[in-house]
Design an enzyme around this catalytic site. Structure first.
Site, PDB file in Angstrom:
ATOM      1  N   ASP A  40       3.357   7.806  -9.362  1.00 38.85           N
ATOM      2  CA  ASP A  40       3.736   6.609  -8.608  1.00 38.85           C
ATOM      3  C   ASP A  40       5.118   6.094  -9.045  1.00 38.85           C
ATOM      4  O   ASP A  40       5.385   5.970 -10.246  1.00 38.85           O
ATOM      5  CB  ASP A  40       2.659   5.520  -8.850  1.00 38.85           C
ATOM      6  CG  ASP A  40       2.791   4.349  -7.899  1.00 38.85           C
ATOM      7  OD1 ASP A  40       3.862   3.699  -7.895  1.00 38.85           O
ATOM      8  OD2 ASP A  40       1.837   4.079  -7.161  1.00 38.85           O
ATOM      9  N   CYS A  85      -4.081   2.293  -8.172  1.00 42.15           N
ATOM     10  CA  CYS A  85      -3.605   3.675  -8.065  1.00 42.15           C
ATOM     11  C   CYS A  85      -4.121   4.298  -6.755  1.00 42.15           C
ATOM     12  O   CYS A  85      -5.323   4.341  -6.499  1.00 42.15           O
ATOM     13  CB  CYS A  85      -4.090   4.500  -9.259  1.00 42.15           C
ATOM     14  SG  CYS A  85      -3.508   6.211  -9.218  1.00 42.15           S
ATOM     15  N   ARG A 105       6.340   3.306  -9.090  1.00 36.58           N
ATOM     16  CA  ARG A 105       6.399   1.954  -9.673  1.00 36.58           C
ATOM     17  C   ARG A 105       6.010   1.889 -11.146  1.00 36.58           C
ATOM     18  O   ARG A 105       5.978   0.807 -11.726  1.00 36.58           O
ATOM     19  CB  ARG A 105       5.484   1.021  -8.860  1.00 36.58           C
ATOM     20  CG  ARG A 105       5.912   0.900  -7.408  1.00 36.58           C
ATOM     21  CD  ARG A 105       4.809   0.292  -6.565  1.00 36.58           C
ATOM     22  NE  ARG A 105       3.636   1.170  -6.496  1.00 36.58           N
ATOM     23  CZ  ARG A 105       2.503   0.863  -5.854  1.00 36.58           C
ATOM     24  NH1 ARG A 105       2.405  -0.301  -5.244  1.00 36.58           N
ATOM     25  NH2 ARG A 105       1.495   1.714  -5.835  1.00 36.58           N
ATOM     26  N   HIS A 111      -2.687   3.241 -14.024  1.00 32.42           N
ATOM     27  CA  HIS A 111      -2.225   1.956 -13.499  1.00 32.42           C
ATOM     28  C   HIS A 111      -3.224   1.435 -12.486  1.00 32.42           C
ATOM     29  O   HIS A 111      -3.920   2.203 -11.829  1.00 32.42           O
ATOM     30  CB  HIS A 111      -0.821   2.069 -12.881  1.00 32.42           C
ATOM     31  CG  HIS A 111      -0.745   2.875 -11.615  1.00 32.42           C
ATOM     32  ND1 HIS A 111      -0.716   2.315 -10.367  1.00 32.42           N
ATOM     33  CD2 HIS A 111      -0.718   4.211 -11.411  1.00 32.42           C
ATOM     34  CE1 HIS A 111      -0.651   3.260  -9.447  1.00 32.42           C
ATOM     35  NE2 HIS A 111      -0.648   4.435 -10.048  1.00 32.42           N
ATOM     36  N   CYS A 116       0.948   8.466 -14.026  1.00 33.12           N
ATOM     37  CA  CYS A 116       0.874   8.729 -12.593  1.00 33.12           C
ATOM     38  C   CYS A 116       2.290   8.947 -12.036  1.00 33.12           C
ATOM     39  O   CYS A 116       3.264   8.394 -12.543  1.00 33.12           O
ATOM     40  CB  CYS A 116       0.208   7.559 -11.868  1.00 33.12           C
ATOM     41  SG  CYS A 116      -0.031   7.870 -10.095  1.00 33.12           S
TER      42      CYS A 116
HETATM   43 CO    CO Z   1      -1.251   6.207  -9.197  1.00 33.92          CO
END
Ligand code: CO
Length: 205
Positions: A40, A97, A42, A94, A38
């Site tokens: 993202d 999400c 993090r 993750h 992803c």
């Molecule tokens: Co995500």
């Protein structure tokens, strides 16, 4: 939060300190793993797995989706399998999400991202019975896991992966998930290593 000037400064320090790792990279790359994760901020694959530059070939997008109709994803997969000859394709989702959550909530007009999220809604619909018994964060967590499973299946069913298997090139497609709370990766046990793992209707031969 960092300004771009700070990023450049940190890069300069990193380059100064890591010439022993960096210099050989100019000669080429031979990563063993394609990582599909992803976007993202993090869930940084190289940081989370303590990988050095040159170890991971990476594709990241909203909700770690592999869509066989997406030219960008296909280009990455083909280059990784046909040219770099990666041994592993890791799909790493993750928990929590945002992309999966948006698909789960299923409301509102997401504009251009709608077809992207629709592929996750398909996953939801396919597992509606199981998901109906879950609520809140448990439901989201399970859909995050099932979304990883769907990508493993799509990758295994792709012509690029199947052609590699058919010519005897070993490729393992593997599903993992990252916990934002603990930073740990978990093997979800979703795995495809040969055409035997692909439903007959999706097999090339
Ligand atoms: Co995500």
């Amino acid at each position: 939060m960092s300004t771009t000037d700070e990023l450049l400064k940190r890069n300069s320090d990193w380059a100064d300190e890591n010439q022993d790792i960096i210099a050989p990279l100019a000669k080429g790359q031979s990563p063993e793993t394609l990582w599909i994760g992803c976007a993202d901020s993090r869930v940084p694959p190289a940081v989370a797995t303590q990988s050095d530059p040159g170890e991971l070939f990476v594709l990241r997008n909203v909700a770690n989706v592999f869509l066989p109709t997406d030219a960008g994803s296909l280009a990455v997969l083909q280059y990784a399998i046909d040219h770099l000859k990666v041994k592993n394709v890791v799909v790493c989702g993750h928990y929590s999400c945002g992309g999966v959550q948006a698909a789960l909530e299923g409301k509102g007009d997401f504009g251009l991202i709608h077809p992207w999220l629709a592929s996750i809604k398909d996953v939801h619909q396919r597992h509606e019975g199981e998901l109906a018994d879950l609520q809140g964060v448990d439901k989201l967590s399970r859909l995050c896991e099932l979304n990883v499973k769907a990508q493993v299946e799509r990758l295994a069913g792709s012509s690029i992966v199947q052609r590699a298997w058919n010519r005897g090139q070993p490729v393992s497609v593997i599903g993992w998930i990252h916990s934002l709370a603990t930073g740990r990766l978990t093997d979800l046990g979703f795995r495809a290593t040969s055409s035997e793992d692909v439903p007959p209707i999706f097999r090339l031969e």
